[in-house]
Design an enzyme around this catalytic site. Structure first.
Site, short mmCIF file in Angstrom:
data_model
loop_
_atom_site.label_atom_id
_atom_site.label_comp_id
_atom_site.label_asym_id
_atom_site.label_seq_id
_atom_site.Cartn_x
_atom_site.Cartn_y
_atom_site.Cartn_z
N GLN A 254 37.19 11.23 -18.70
CA GLN A 254 36.27 10.17 -19.13
C GLN A 254 35.60 9.49 -17.95
OE1 GLN A 254 35.49 9.71 -22.56
NE2 GLN A 254 36.47 11.67 -22.17
N HIS A 257 32.16 10.75 -16.83
CA HIS A 257 30.97 10.51 -17.65
C HIS A 257 29.95 9.63 -16.94
CE1 HIS A 257 31.15 12.33 -21.59
NE2 HIS A 257 32.42 12.00 -21.74
N GLU A 322 37.91 3.24 -27.11
CA GLU A 322 37.17 4.32 -27.78
C GLU A 322 38.10 5.50 -28.05
OE1 GLU A 322 33.14 6.99 -26.87
OE2 GLU A 322 34.27 6.08 -25.23
N HIS A 323 38.75 6.01 -27.00
CA HIS A 323 39.72 7.10 -27.12
C HIS A 323 41.10 6.58 -26.73
CE1 HIS A 323 35.82 8.94 -25.83
NE2 HIS A 323 36.08 9.74 -26.85
N ASP A 356 36.42 15.83 -28.39
CA ASP A 356 35.02 15.79 -27.97
C ASP A 356 34.24 16.99 -28.47
OD1 ASP A 356 34.54 13.43 -26.72
OD2 ASP A 356 34.54 14.21 -24.69
N HIS A 415 18.48 -19.68 -63.04
CA HIS A 415 19.43 -18.61 -63.30
C HIS A 415 20.15 -18.84 -64.63
CE1 HIS A 415 18.75 -17.56 -59.15
NE2 HIS A 415 19.65 -16.60 -59.17
#
Length: 434
Positions: A254, A257, A322-323, A356, A415
């Site tokens: 990761q 990235h 996230e992971h 992934d 109403h």
């Protein structure tokens, strides 16, 4: 990677909203596309991507798609096909059906589920090209039944040769044939507002740089969006049973990235922490994207020491990563305690890249702690729901007074009278025929 205690580690991470200059630039681009259409789109493509195009050259041709197959390896095509099959099978299980429920009083209540009509998929082309993201965006939309899927990607994801051929092959294998060579905030604006060349969409999905993220936020409301994606994140909770080489490799997977990516190890073992720390340094030295991964590890990497696996899960729930990889003895025994994580990977062989690329679940996952309240992209992202109400005369006569009571408590006499007029007319008619 620095070793810290849970008490000394700041679990909050600054959310990237862009600088004032970036926000202003995006607003200017979006407004220009809205007002000028293709003219502005071509101007920004030349300015930011260095490619001078005519409007007629924005769309990728069938011949270009076919030519991409001549460039990529057959093994890649086979791999993409296998991954696509797994992704499609997983997302097919998420499909929901419309339903109707007939009440004893003759009323009918229900929900109609329909796919969105037209969806735009953004595929980035900055630090790397991601054919896998094509599949993860497109296939759930297809499973949902979206009839029109259009893809945009910067015109030089493959360098001077143009669009990366692997992206084009992935798009073709996923069944996307409407593709435009345009990127950045200008592409997002074109999808939202439309131009003479690109028709507007109902929703925009897919990751991108800060300008893409800000543009998605700018056009939200005109169209729907999947999320404002932040840098990638991984948290690994491991004990002495884990292999330091495995954990270090997953952290670096990761970190490579983006310089802003976050890689965090949580462990109750100081000995394991130090072994993993050394292993990260050893593997980092030989990593092709060493500069990017090294900057990520230096700025946003950490090893958090905790008292127990249970305490580690508490830390992970606060991180809402996230992971999340859980590499401990009997990981299934702890699964029920994990409350906040976009994707959960159990055991030493469920490495993050399995998710992934290949296993089937979506890899477009909430970042920046938003796994506390949001979910990975799935089929539900590409549908809309309409409620259905058919109220019978008997039901209205029975419940009308209650409805009027609620309306009048809110001060909405109109109403209440919309019900009252029916009770007066239909109730009287009902008595006359009674």
């Amino acid at each position: 990677m620095k070793l810290v205690s849970a008490q000394d580690f700041d679990l909050r991470r600054e959310v990237e909203y862009g600088s004032p200059e970036q926000n202003e630039a995006v607003k200017e681009i979006v407004q220009a596309i809205k007002m000028e259409g293709d003219t502005a789109l071509l101007r920004y493509t030349e300015k930011f991507d260095g490619m001078k195009l005519e409007a007629s050259g924005l769309r990728v041709t069938k011949e270009e798609l076919q030519a991409a197959y001549d460039v990529v390896e057959p093994s890649f095509v086979t791999a993409i096909q296998a991954a696509a099959a797994n992704i499609r099978a997983f997302h097919t299980r998420q499909k929901r059906n419309s339903w109707m429920d007939l009440q004893p009083d003759g009323s009918l209540l229900g929900q109609i589920i329909r796919p969105l009509k037209r969806v735009g998929v953004y595929v980035p082309g900055g630090k790397a090209a991601y054919p896998s993201s094509v599949l993860m965006n497109v296939i759930p939309a297809q499973v949902a039944g979206v009839p029109e899927i259009v893809m945009v990607t910067p015109p030089a994801t493959g360098g001077r040769a143009g669009i990366d051929p692997y992206i084009l092959v992935a798009a073709a294998e996923a069944g996307v044939h409407e593709i435009y060579r345009v990127g950045g905030a200008q592409a997002i604006a074109a999808l939202a507002y439309g131009t003479d060349t690109i028709r507007p969409v109902d929703k925009i999905c897919g990751p991108g740089n800060i300008y893409v993220a800000l543009a998605k936020r700018e056009v939200y409301g005109v169209v729907d969006i999947d999320s404002i994606a932040g840098p990638s994140e991984i948290a690994v909770l491991a004990d002495d049973s884990a292999n330091p080489a495995y954990v270090a490799a997953d952290l670096l997977s990761q970190a490579e990235h983006d310089e802003m990516a976050s890689a965090i190890l949580v462990t109750p073992s100081e000995a394991f922490a130090k072994a993993c720390q050394a292993e990260v340094e050893r593997q980092l030295a030989a990593l092709p994207r060493k500069a990017i991964a090294g900057a990520s590890i230096e700025r946003y990497g950490a090893i958090i020491l905790v008292d127990s696996v249970e305490a580690g899960i508490d830390v992970v729930n606060q991180l809402a990563p996230e992971h999340f990889e859980l590499i401990v003895e009997n990981p299934m025994g702890y699964l029920g305690r994990v409350e906040n994580a976009g994707a959960i990977f159990l055991g030493p062989y469920s490495s993050e890249p399995v998710g992934d690329y290949f296993a089937g679940p979506n890899h477009i996952i909430p970042t920046n702690g938003t796994a506390r309240f949001s979910s990975p992209v799935d089929v539900d992202d590409f549908i809309k729901k309409s409620s259905v109400i058919y109220y019978s005369k008997d039901a209205l006569l029975e419940n009308g007074a209650t409805i009027m009571e609620l309306a009048r408590r809110e001060g909405l006499e109109g109403h209440a009278r919309a019900i009252e007029v029916r009770l007066q007319q239909e109730g009287k008619a009902g008595n006359e025929h009674g």
